[in-house]
Structures are given as structure tokens and as C-alpha cells.
Design an enzyme around this catalytic site. Structure first.
Site, PDB file in Angstrom:
ATOM      1  N   VAL A  79      54.968  69.078  23.828  1.00 48.70           N
ATOM      2  CA  VAL A  79      55.838  67.518  24.155  1.00 48.70           C
ATOM      3  C   VAL A  79      56.687  67.843  23.301  1.00 48.70           C
ATOM      4  CG1 VAL A  79      53.267  66.395  24.945  1.00 48.70           C
ATOM      5  CG2 VAL A  79      54.088  66.427  22.488  1.00 48.70           C
ATOM      6  N   TYR A 170      52.194  60.787   9.902  1.00 46.39           N
ATOM      7  CA  TYR A 170      51.806  60.560  10.913  1.00 46.39           C
ATOM      8  C   TYR A 170      51.365  59.258  11.430  1.00 46.39           C
ATOM      9  CZ  TYR A 170      47.360  60.317  12.936  1.00 46.39           C
ATOM     10  OH  TYR A 170      46.044  59.984  14.657  1.00 46.39           O
TER      11      TYR A 170
HETATM   12  P1  NAI Z   1      42.591  67.559  18.300  1.00 42.23           P
HETATM   13  O1  NAI Z   1      44.124  68.553  17.063  1.00 42.23           O
HETATM   14  O2  NAI Z   1      41.565  68.052  18.728  1.00 42.23           O
HETATM   15  O3  NAI Z   1      43.937  67.897  19.505  1.00 42.23           O
HETATM   16  C1  NAI Z   1      45.717  67.767  19.752  1.00 42.23           C
HETATM   17  C2  NAI Z   1      45.731  67.567  20.953  1.00 42.23           C
HETATM   18  O4  NAI Z   1      47.474  68.073  21.283  1.00 42.23           O
HETATM   19  C3  NAI Z   1      45.248  69.534  21.113  1.00 42.23           C
HETATM   20  O5  NAI Z   1      45.364  69.358  22.164  1.00 42.23           O
HETATM   21  C4  NAI Z   1      47.000  69.935  21.151  1.00 42.23           C
HETATM   22  O6  NAI Z   1      46.946  71.510  21.376  1.00 42.23           O
HETATM   23  C5  NAI Z   1      47.702  69.267  21.930  1.00 42.23           C
HETATM   24  N1  NAI Z   1      49.049  69.661  20.757  1.00 42.23           N
HETATM   25  C6  NAI Z   1      49.751  69.256  19.304  1.00 42.23           C
HETATM   26  N2  NAI Z   1      50.903  69.771  19.441  1.00 42.23           N
HETATM   27  C7  NAI Z   1      51.285  69.428  20.384  1.00 42.23           C
HETATM   28  C8  NAI Z   1      52.695  70.127  21.154  1.00 42.23           C
HETATM   29  N3  NAI Z   1      53.883  70.120  20.403  1.00 42.23           N
HETATM   30  N4  NAI Z   1      53.103  69.919  22.273  1.00 42.23           N
HETATM   31  C9  NAI Z   1      51.698  69.712  23.873  1.00 42.23           C
HETATM   32  N5  NAI Z   1      50.944  69.445  22.710  1.00 42.23           N
HETATM   33  C10 NAI Z   1      50.398  69.769  21.463  1.00 42.23           C
HETATM   34  O7  NAI Z   1      42.704  66.148  17.553  1.00 42.23           O
HETATM   35  P2  NAI Z   1      42.359  64.976  18.708  1.00 42.23           P
HETATM   36  O8  NAI Z   1      41.578  64.320  17.137  1.00 42.23           O
HETATM   37  O9  NAI Z   1      42.079  65.682  19.655  1.00 42.23           O
HETATM   38  O10 NAI Z   1      43.652  64.034  18.874  1.00 42.23           O
HETATM   39  C11 NAI Z   1      44.202  63.380  19.508  1.00 42.23           C
HETATM   40  C12 NAI Z   1      44.400  62.237  19.605  1.00 42.23           C
HETATM   41  O11 NAI Z   1      44.272  61.412  19.035  1.00 42.23           O
HETATM   42  C13 NAI Z   1      46.105  62.551  18.795  1.00 42.23           C
HETATM   43  O12 NAI Z   1      47.218  61.820  19.456  1.00 42.23           O
HETATM   44  C14 NAI Z   1      45.329  62.075  17.353  1.00 42.23           C
HETATM   45  O13 NAI Z   1      46.262  61.556  17.097  1.00 42.23           O
HETATM   46  C15 NAI Z   1      45.212  60.852  18.425  1.00 42.23           C
HETATM   47  N6  NAI Z   1      43.730  59.984  16.901  1.00 42.23           N
HETATM   48  C16 NAI Z   1      42.866  61.464  16.538  1.00 42.23           C
HETATM   49  C17 NAI Z   1      41.677  60.562  15.729  1.00 42.23           C
HETATM   50  C18 NAI Z   1      40.678  61.664  15.218  1.00 42.23           C
HETATM   51  O14 NAI Z   1      40.382  61.113  14.654  1.00 42.23           O
HETATM   52  N7  NAI Z   1      40.542  62.634  15.925  1.00 42.23           N
HETATM   53  C19 NAI Z   1      42.184  59.491  15.236  1.00 42.23           C
HETATM   54  C20 NAI Z   1      42.941  58.235  15.970  1.00 42.23           C
HETATM   55  C21 NAI Z   1      44.011  59.346  16.991  1.00 42.23           C
END
Ligand code: NAI
Length: 274
Positions: A79, A170
Site C-alpha cells: 500500500v 505511528y
Molecule cells: P497486524 O500486524 O496483525 O496486521 C497488519 C496488516 O497490515 C498485515 O496483514 C500486514 O500484511 C499488512 N501490511 C503491513 N504493511 C503493509 C504494506 N506495506 N502493504 C500492504 N499491507 C501491509 O496488525 P493488526 O493489529 O491487525 O493491525 C491492523 C490495523 O489496526 C493497523 O492499521 C493497526 O495500526 C491498527 N490498530 C491495531 C491495534 C492493535 O492493538 N493491534 C490498535 C489500534 C489500531
């Protein structure tokens, strides 16, 4: 003690709210993104899940979605690359002929105290978390404006609201999503009015953000247990959140009936920001 297991939670939200809708979820094959895909599929949507690198995992997840009897596909792309975003959205349009729902969920962390943060750590996180949402939205919006309907949901974070030690990059990316969301929401609404496609009783084109608190996913793997204990102690509900608890807000915002909700930030954080 009465508990609700994941299977029960999933089945309790099953329905047809999103029948005939096509959704694209970036970072959709694990963590919060995977929960969002499951929940959109459970509401009858066709689901296209974006992933960056792990093809095997993406294929395994695809089989899981197909077991839910959903029409689904996975799409590789970074992305942070405007070109990849354009290609991914176009793949979905070619495959299904439409895109109704875009969920900008892909995100990364590179945590360091500001004095130790390299310029590259800053640019990398901004590129994925914020520029990624911009690139994806720009391509999707063009199609949605033509049709006069659509939903964009940006996954921000409580850290964008409150800031956090070690997360200047972040936090800035996630705060940036609030401005992105509200500006896109205003532009989408103004554009629809101008083109005569705004319909008082229609589905409309809305843009919203969801700001999760701390959610149990692999993203928290790098956070030391001691720090997580401290975070838990600051959450009125006394626990971390679960991915499906974020996903239910996304499918709610994605529904046709949520047409009057736009430019908003929906918190899912156990009360942490009260
Ligand atoms: P995760 O690390 O399990 O998932 C992140 C996803 O983003 C993965 O599927 C990864 O492949 C994808 N990704 C990373 N870089 C990428 C790139 N350059 N191009 C395409 N895809 C890419 O993390 P999680 O926790 O599921 O996070 C999902 C969203 O929720 C993120 O935006 C995170 O910032 C947000 N979030 C997470 C929290 C948490 O406590 N886990 C809290 C608040 C927000």
C-alpha cells in the site's frame, strides 16, 4: 460466568446486510483485517483481502473465507506504492465489476523514542499507514463517485488520539487519518451534491474512521508483557480488545443504513480514553 466465544459472536452477527456488496480490505489476511473480512463476509459481502508478502497465509485465509460460503479473493500489493494501490483496486473492479466498501486497515509500527528514531523509521510508517490510505482511497473514490455510492472506513488508533511514548511516527500517521477521513468525507458529500447524485433516501458515499484501543493481534507481539500489564491497568474494562470487536463496528459503518454517518471517528477501546 457467562462468556461469548468467537464462533458464537460470529454467528450472532450473521446476516444479509451487505448482500451484493463488494469489499476490499487492505492487510486483510490476519489480525484485525482478517476479522473485518470474516464479519463483512458474514453479512453477505464479496470480500477481496489485500496482503503484502505472505502468500501461503493469504491462500489459507482465502480457503477459510470460502468455507464461510463467501465469494472471496486475495490480492498482493504494497500500500505504500501508489502503483500497487491502483493495480489492486483495478484487479477488484475487473474481477467483480464494482467496489462498494474500502477498508484501509494495513498498518505497521516501528517504535523508538524520538531521539533514536531514524528518518527512515518515520517515512516508512507514514508511507504505509497514511500514504497507503490516501493512495487506496483516491483510486476507490473515483469509482465510487462515478456510481454515487460507497463506503470508506479507515482503521486509525487510540494512539492517534492520545499519543504514545515511542510511537511519534505511528501516532502522527494515525492522527493524520482523522484529517484524511474528514476531508474525504466532505469532498465526497460535496461532489455528490454537485453532480446531482445525492439522494436523501439513498446509500450515499460516506467516509469514517475507527480508532481501536489495544487489540490482541500480532502487532502487539513486540510490546513487552510488563508494558501490556500497565496498559491493561489503564483500561476501565480491564482487558485488551479482540479483533472481532473492532470488525463489528466496520460492518455496521459499511451497511447501507449507515448513510447518515460520515466524517466520524468511532472508538473501540474498552473506555481507555474516557
Ligand atoms: P497486524 O500486524 O496483525 O496486521 C497488519 C496488516 O497490515 C498485515 O496483514 C500486514 O500484511 C499488512 N501490511 C503491513 N504493511 C503493509 C504494506 N506495506 N502493504 C500492504 N499491507 C501491509 O496488525 P493488526 O493489529 O491487525 O493491525 C491492523 C490495523 O489496526 C493497523 O492499521 C493497526 O495500526 C491498527 N490498530 C491495531 C491495534 C492493535 O492493538 N493491534 C490498535 C489500534 C489500531
Amino acid at each position: 460466568m457467562a462468556t461469548v466465544d468467537t464462533a458464537e459472536r460470529t454467528s450472532s452477527v450473521a446476516g444479509a446486510k451487505l448482500k451484493d456488496r463488494v469489499a476490499l480490505v487492505t492487510g486483510g489476511t490476519r489480525g484485525i483485517g482478517a476479522a473485518i473480512c470474516r464479519s463483512l463476509a458474514n453479512q453477505g459481502a464479496t470480500v477481496a483481502a489485500g496482503y503484502s508478502r505472505d502468500k501461503d497465509r493469504a491462500e489459507t485465509f482465502l480457503r477459510e473465507l470460502e468455507q464461510l460460503e463467501a465469494t472471496a479473493s486475495v490480492h498482493q500489493g504494497n500500500v505504500a506504492s501508489a502503483e500497487d494501490c491502483k493495480r489492486t483496486v483495478n484487479e477488484v473492479l475487473e474481477q467483480y465489476g464494482r467496489l462498494d466498501i474500502l477498508v484501509n486497515n494495513a498498518g505497521i509500527t516501528v517504535d523508538k523514542p524520538v531521539l533514536k528514531m531514524a528518518d527512515d523509521d518515520w517515512y516508512k510508517v507514514l508511507a504505509v499507514n497514511l500514504s497507503g490510505a490516501f493512495f487506496m482511497s483516491k483510486v476507490a473514490l473515483e469509482h465510487m463517485l462515478e456510481r454515487g455510492t460507497g463506503r470508506i472506513v479507515n482503521i486509525s488508533s487510540i494512539v492517534g488520539q492520545m499519543g504514545n511514548i515511542g510511537q511519534t511516527n505511528y501516532a502522527a500517521s494515525k492522527s493524520g487519518m482523522f484529517g484524511l477521513t474528514r476531508s474525504l468525507a466532505r469532498e465526497a458529500a460535496a461532489n455528490l451534491q454537485k453532480s446531482g447524485k445525492a439522494d436523501e433516501h439513498g446509500i450515499g458515499l460516506t467516509v469514517n474512521a475507527v480508532a481501536p484501543g489495544f487489540i490482541e493481534t500480532e502487532m502487539l507481539d513486540t510490546v513487552p508483557e510488563k508494558v501490556l500489564d500497565k496498559i491493561r491497568s489503564q483500561i476501565p474494562l480491564g482487558r485488551l480488545g479482540r479483533p472481532d470487536e473492532v470488525a463489528r463496528v466496520v460492518h455496521f459503518l459499511s451497511a447501507d443504513a449507515s448513510a447518515y454517518i460520515t466524517g466520524q471517528v468511532w472508538a473501540v477501546n474498552g473506555g481507555q480514553d474516557m
